[in-house]
Design a protein around this motif. Structure first.
Motif, PDB file in Angstrom:
ATOM      1  N   THR A   1      48.600  95.351  59.526  1.00 11.18           N
ATOM      2  CA  THR A   1      49.114  94.213  59.803  1.00 11.18           C
ATOM      3  C   THR A   1      48.295  93.576  60.967  1.00 11.18           C
ATOM      4  O   THR A   1      48.219  94.787  61.974  1.00 11.18           O
ATOM      5  CB  THR A   1      50.593  94.503  60.033  1.00 11.18           C
ATOM      6  OG1 THR A   1      51.302  94.544  58.855  1.00 11.18           O
ATOM      7  CG2 THR A   1      51.256  93.067  60.852  1.00 11.18           C
TER       8      THR A   1
ATOM      9  N   GLU B   1      48.929  91.679  64.651  1.00  5.30           N
ATOM     10  CA  GLU B   1      49.683  90.456  64.951  1.00  5.30           C
ATOM     11  C   GLU B   1      49.257  90.269  66.320  1.00  5.30           C
ATOM     12  O   GLU B   1      48.107  90.885  67.104  1.00  5.30           O
ATOM     13  CB  GLU B   1      51.120  91.249  65.551  1.00  5.30           C
ATOM     14  CG  GLU B   1      52.213  91.963  64.703  1.00  5.30           C
ATOM     15  CD  GLU B   1      53.705  92.335  64.652  1.00  5.30           C
ATOM     16  OE1 GLU B   1      53.896  93.183  64.194  1.00  5.30           O
ATOM     17  OE2 GLU B   1      52.582  92.970  66.273  1.00  5.30           O
TER      18      GLU B   1
ATOM     19  N   ARG C   1      50.822  89.236  70.183  1.00  6.26           N
ATOM     20  CA  ARG C   1      51.723  88.786  70.859  1.00  6.26           C
ATOM     21  C   ARG C   1      51.936  88.141  72.241  1.00  6.26           C
ATOM     22  O   ARG C   1      51.129  88.059  73.047  1.00  6.26           O
ATOM     23  CB  ARG C   1      52.794  90.101  71.149  1.00  6.26           C
ATOM     24  CG  ARG C   1      53.442  90.693  69.731  1.00  6.26           C
ATOM     25  CD  ARG C   1      54.204  92.407  69.799  1.00  6.26           C
ATOM     26  NE  ARG C   1      54.408  92.852  68.199  1.00  6.26           N
ATOM     27  CZ  ARG C   1      56.033  92.977  68.168  1.00  6.26           C
ATOM     28  NH1 ARG C   1      56.315  92.360  69.428  1.00  6.26           N
ATOM     29  NH2 ARG C   1      56.372  92.704  67.046  1.00  6.26           N
TER      30      ARG C   1
ATOM     31  N   ILE D   1      56.349  87.650  68.828  1.00  6.67           N
ATOM     32  CA  ILE D   1      55.063  87.845  67.401  1.00  6.67           C
ATOM     33  C   ILE D   1      54.326  85.957  67.712  1.00  6.67           C
ATOM     34  O   ILE D   1      55.691  85.161  67.254  1.00  6.67           O
ATOM     35  CB  ILE D   1      55.099  88.010  66.097  1.00  6.67           C
ATOM     36  CG1 ILE D   1      55.782  89.946  66.701  1.00  6.67           C
ATOM     37  CG2 ILE D   1      54.177  88.224  65.150  1.00  6.67           C
ATOM     38  CD1 ILE D   1      56.178  90.688  64.595  1.00  6.67           C
TER      39      ILE D   1
ATOM     40  N   LYS E   1      51.813  85.064  66.055  1.00  7.50           N
ATOM     41  CA  LYS E   1      50.622  85.068  64.964  1.00  7.50           C
ATOM     42  C   LYS E   1      50.715  86.252  63.867  1.00  7.50           C
ATOM     43  O   LYS E   1      50.117  87.569  65.452  1.00  7.50           O
ATOM     44  CB  LYS E   1      49.069  84.015  64.689  1.00  7.50           C
ATOM     45  CG  LYS E   1      48.933  83.344  65.177  1.00  7.50           C
ATOM     46  CD  LYS E   1      49.586  81.964  64.869  1.00  7.50           C
ATOM     47  CE  LYS E   1      50.044  80.597  65.266  1.00  7.50           C
ATOM     48  NZ  LYS E   1      50.519  80.076  64.648  1.00  7.50           N
ATOM     49  N   GLN E   2      50.902  86.145  62.894  1.00  4.68           N
ATOM     50  CA  GLN E   2      50.703  87.777  62.271  1.00  4.68           C
ATOM     51  C   GLN E   2      49.848  87.560  60.989  1.00  4.68           C
ATOM     52  O   GLN E   2      50.220  86.212  60.319  1.00  4.68           O
ATOM     53  CB  GLN E   2      52.232  88.921  62.332  1.00  4.68           C
ATOM     54  CG  GLN E   2      52.327  89.849  61.092  1.00  4.68           C
ATOM     55  CD  GLN E   2      53.323  89.749  61.308  1.00  4.68           C
ATOM     56  OE1 GLN E   2      54.312  89.531  60.576  1.00  4.68           O
ATOM     57  NE2 GLN E   2      54.304  90.998  61.830  1.00  4.68           N
ATOM     58  N   LYS E   3      49.353  88.618  60.188  1.00  2.00           N
ATOM     59  CA  LYS E   3      48.659  88.205  59.028  1.00  2.00           C
ATOM     60  C   LYS E   3      48.950  89.634  58.953  1.00  2.00           C
ATOM     61  O   LYS E   3      48.511  90.893  59.225  1.00  2.00           O
ATOM     62  CB  LYS E   3      46.938  88.290  58.925  1.00  2.00           C
ATOM     63  CG  LYS E   3      46.739  87.801  57.863  1.00  2.00           C
ATOM     64  CD  LYS E   3      47.255  86.345  56.922  1.00  2.00           C
ATOM     65  CE  LYS E   3      46.836  85.206  57.798  1.00  2.00           C
ATOM     66  NZ  LYS E   3      45.371  84.270  57.362  1.00  2.00           N
ATOM     67  N   VAL E   4      49.062  90.357  56.981  1.00  2.00           N
ATOM     68  CA  VAL E   4      49.136  91.099  56.547  1.00  2.00           C
ATOM     69  C   VAL E   4      48.145  90.978  55.623  1.00  2.00           C
ATOM     70  O   VAL E   4      48.353  89.681  55.038  1.00  2.00           O
ATOM     71  CB  VAL E   4      50.509  91.488  56.152  1.00  2.00           C
ATOM     72  CG1 VAL E   4      50.715  93.157  55.897  1.00  2.00           C
ATOM     73  CG2 VAL E   4      51.227  91.721  56.871  1.00  2.00           C
TER      74      VAL E   4
ATOM     75  N   LEU F   1      43.405  85.422  61.436  1.00  2.00           N
ATOM     76  CA  LEU F   1      44.872  84.623  61.967  1.00  2.00           C
ATOM     77  C   LEU F   1      44.385  83.296  62.285  1.00  2.00           C
ATOM     78  O   LEU F   1      43.352  82.760  62.714  1.00  2.00           O
ATOM     79  CB  LEU F   1      45.238  86.094  62.823  1.00  2.00           C
ATOM     80  CG  LEU F   1      46.521  87.487  62.366  1.00  2.00           C
ATOM     81  CD1 LEU F   1      45.138  88.354  62.435  1.00  2.00           C
ATOM     82  CD2 LEU F   1      46.762  87.527  63.939  1.00  2.00           C
TER      83      LEU F   1
ATOM     84  N   TRP G   1      50.200 103.268  64.849  1.00  2.00           N
ATOM     85  CA  TRP G   1      50.211 101.579  65.556  1.00  2.00           C
ATOM     86  C   TRP G   1      49.321 102.208  66.731  1.00  2.00           C
ATOM     87  O   TRP G   1      49.619 102.945  67.071  1.00  2.00           O
ATOM     88  CB  TRP G   1      51.346 100.643  65.340  1.00  2.00           C
ATOM     89  CG  TRP G   1      52.383 101.187  66.483  1.00  2.00           C
ATOM     90  CD1 TRP G   1      52.912 101.801  66.198  1.00  2.00           C
ATOM     91  CD2 TRP G   1      52.025 100.665  67.842  1.00  2.00           C
ATOM     92  NE1 TRP G   1      53.398 102.423  67.483  1.00  2.00           N
ATOM     93  CE2 TRP G   1      53.068 101.131  68.645  1.00  2.00           C
ATOM     94  CE3 TRP G   1      51.241  99.743  68.497  1.00  2.00           C
ATOM     95  CZ2 TRP G   1      53.656 101.029  69.674  1.00  2.00           C
ATOM     96  CZ3 TRP G   1      52.042  99.731  69.826  1.00  2.00           C
ATOM     97  CH2 TRP G   1      53.049  99.742  70.669  1.00  2.00           C
TER      98      TRP G   1
END
Length: 193
Positions: A119, A121, A123, A131, A133-136, A151, A183
């Motif tokens: 993941t 992010e 922030r 958050i 934007k986020q991409k998994v 992203l 993380w």
């Protein structure tokens, strides 16, 4: 009695220290490691490859984050180096791009497929900020393979010369019951040109 306990405490301390030293998650800023800004477009902040989940036969993970960024003009010409606190983009808007090297676990000379989940992010402000934007990326991986995660654009619309702080958070989980996950975060400052 306390002298009899001393060897036991020494052994316990060494086990704890060795366990910490060989723990499967290592995240750090690399001196001299560079990303790029302005390629392939003037909004992209490319961190390059930042995560390797194939260390120690897939039982440890290394995250190496760049401390500097080479930057390029619209024509693709090299213009110099920025620190992570002086990145400049049009209106302070930007796109984050990273590469990650994912893998399963290797034993008896063969890679065995495991689920990997990464993941990324962006922030607002520090790591506790909302958050933006986020991409998994999630899937099963056997032998080491590199994935690119891009992203969506963060739109700041700053006035020229103004800058804003963001924190890039990287989270990794490999579903194999090992201590090869965790993380880490990296602050960046993006200024409007």
């Amino acid at each position: 009695m306390k002298y009899k306990m001393l060897p036991l405490l020494t052994i316990l301390f060494l086990v704890m220290t060795i366990g910490t030293a060989i723990a499967g998650w290592d995240c750090q800023f690399e001196g001299g490691k560079k990303g790029t800004v302005g390629k392939p477009n003037n909004l992209t902040i490319d961190f390059g490859t930042i995560l390797w989940a194939d260390k120690s036969n897939g039982e440890s993970t290394y995250v190496g984050l760049p401390s500097e960024f080479d930057h390029y003009d619209i024509a693709g010409r090299y213009k110099g180096t920025w620190q992570k606190n002086q990145i400049v983009t049009p209106s302070g808007n930007f796109i984050i791009k990273v590469k990650v090297k994912l893998a399963g676990n290797k034993s008896w000379g063969f890679w065995h497929s495991k689920k990997n989940e990464v993941t990324i992010e962006v922030r607002d402000g520090d790591g506790a900020g909302p958050i933006l934007k986020q991409k998994v990326w999630s899937g099963r991986v056997g032998s080491p393979s590199t994935k690119t995660i891009t992203l969506d654009q963060v739109t700041a619309n700053l006035q020229p010369g103004n800058k804003k702080m963001y924190t890039i958070i990287i989270r990794f989980h490999k579903y194999d019951g090992k201590s090869n996950e965790g993380w880490c975060g990296m602050p960046i400052w993006v200024m409007a040109n």
